[in-house]
Design a protein around this motif. Structure first.
Motif, mmCIF file in Angstrom:
data_model
loop_
_atom_site.group_PDB
_atom_site.id
_atom_site.type_symbol
_atom_site.label_atom_id
_atom_site.label_comp_id
_atom_site.label_asym_id
_atom_site.label_seq_id
_atom_site.Cartn_x
_atom_site.Cartn_y
_atom_site.Cartn_z
ATOM 1 N N LEU A 19 0.825 -1.196 0.000
ATOM 2 C CA LEU A 19 0.000 0.000 0.000
ATOM 3 C C LEU A 19 0.869 1.260 0.000
ATOM 4 C CD1 LEU A 19 -2.867 1.165 0.126
ATOM 5 C CD2 LEU A 19 -2.652 1.152 2.612
ATOM 6 N N ALA A 20 1.916 1.267 0.764
ATOM 7 C CA ALA A 20 2.833 2.412 0.795
ATOM 8 C C ALA A 20 3.502 2.607 -0.563
ATOM 9 C CB ALA A 20 3.882 2.209 1.888
ATOM 10 N N LEU A 21 3.892 1.512 -1.216
ATOM 11 C CA LEU A 21 4.522 1.615 -2.539
ATOM 12 C C LEU A 21 3.537 2.148 -3.583
ATOM 13 C CD1 LEU A 21 6.716 -1.603 -2.667
ATOM 14 C CD2 LEU A 21 7.473 0.778 -2.452
ATOM 15 N N VAL A 22 2.278 1.760 -3.502
ATOM 16 C CA VAL A 22 1.273 2.261 -4.440
ATOM 17 C C VAL A 22 1.078 3.763 -4.250
ATOM 18 C CG1 VAL A 22 -1.191 2.212 -4.976
ATOM 19 C CG2 VAL A 22 0.074 0.082 -4.798
ATOM 20 N N VAL A 23 1.001 4.219 -3.017
ATOM 21 C CA VAL A 23 0.830 5.642 -2.752
ATOM 22 C C VAL A 23 2.035 6.432 -3.275
ATOM 23 C CG1 VAL A 23 0.703 7.366 -0.906
ATOM 24 C CG2 VAL A 23 -0.736 5.329 -0.815
ATOM 25 N N GLY A 25 4.031 5.534 -5.680
ATOM 26 C CA GLY A 25 3.976 5.462 -7.141
ATOM 27 C C GLY A 25 3.002 6.455 -7.739
ATOM 28 N N VAL A 26 1.861 6.628 -7.105
ATOM 29 C CA VAL A 26 0.862 7.589 -7.598
ATOM 30 C C VAL A 26 1.415 9.006 -7.521
ATOM 31 C CG1 VAL A 26 -1.372 8.638 -7.057
ATOM 32 C CG2 VAL A 26 -1.152 6.153 -7.142
ATOM 33 N N ASN A 32 5.702 13.471 -12.251
ATOM 34 C CA ASN A 32 6.332 13.319 -13.563
ATOM 35 C C ASN A 32 5.503 14.003 -14.650
ATOM 36 O OD1 ASN A 32 8.157 12.458 -15.484
ATOM 37 N ND2 ASN A 32 7.129 10.506 -15.783
ATOM 38 N N MET A 33 4.181 13.886 -14.573
ATOM 39 C CA MET A 33 3.324 14.538 -15.578
ATOM 40 C C MET A 33 3.443 16.058 -15.483
ATOM 41 S SD MET A 33 -0.102 12.178 -15.885
ATOM 42 C CE MET A 33 -0.650 12.526 -14.240
ATOM 43 N N LEU A 34 3.463 16.583 -14.270
ATOM 44 C CA LEU A 34 3.605 18.033 -14.100
ATOM 45 C C LEU A 34 4.964 18.511 -14.590
ATOM 46 C CD1 LEU A 34 1.974 18.544 -10.593
ATOM 47 C CD2 LEU A 34 1.076 19.269 -12.803
ATOM 48 N N LEU A 35 5.995 17.746 -14.307
ATOM 49 C CA LEU A 35 7.344 18.120 -14.739
ATOM 50 C C LEU A 35 7.447 18.113 -16.261
ATOM 51 C CD1 LEU A 35 10.256 18.797 -13.926
ATOM 52 C CD2 LEU A 35 10.712 16.349 -13.937
ATOM 53 N N HIS A 36 6.839 17.124 -16.905
ATOM 54 C CA HIS A 36 6.889 17.039 -18.367
ATOM 55 C C HIS A 36 6.201 18.244 -19.008
ATOM 56 C CE1 HIS A 36 7.098 15.239 -22.305
ATOM 57 N NE2 HIS A 36 5.797 15.414 -22.454
#
Length: 147
Positions: A19-23, A25-26, A32-36
């Motif tokens: 659960l921590a890894l999913v959070v 990752g999100v 990443n989308m904002l940076l792009h």
């Protein structure tokens, strides 16, 4: 501690770690989308500023050398600066840059020896999916770019 952990357990359950890894990752994907998107805007501004600096250079050459200087824009994103038969600048297209005709006849502007332009009009510049309009004003040879 999460509800599904046993009261006397030592450490985290596999479900807690996943659960921590999913959070994480999100949040990483959103960042990443904002940076792009921001990188595209910065690239577009740099390309526009490069074109504007070359236009100022062409105008300065016309003024200092008392010659007629022509700047011609091509749909491919390339542009040239010439004076008579001499090519002063031949700028190849950057990735994502293109020009489209506006109201400026022939997609070319002439800077006279006094620094003014022969005709007024616009040329459209697309840089990294951002569209600008290069506006040339008759009179004092002013020009600017706007979104």
């Amino acid at each position: 501690m999460f509800l599904w952990m046993l009261r006397n357990s030592r450490g985290y359950a596999l479900l807690d770690v996943m659960l921590a890894l999913v959070v994480i990752g999100v949040f990483a994907a959103a960042g990443n989308m904002l940076l792009h998107k921001n990188m595209q805007i910065v690239e577009a501004e740099q390309q526009k500023e490069s074109v504007m600096q070359d236009l100022y250079g062409a105008q300065l050459t016309a003024l200092s050398e008392k010659k007629l200087v022509r700047v011609r824009f091509y749909r491919s994103g390339r542009y040239t600066v010439t004076s008579g038969t001499e090519t002063l600048l031949d700028k190849q297209a950057d990735p994502g840059r293109s020009f489209a005709p506006g109201s400026l006849f022939g997609m070319e502007v002439y800077f006279t020896p006094s620094g003014t332009v022969r005709q007024f009009g616009t040329v459209h510049l697309t840089a990294s999916d951002v569209r600008y309009r290069l506006v040339f004003l008759i009179g004092r040879g002013r020009f600017y770019a706007e979104k």
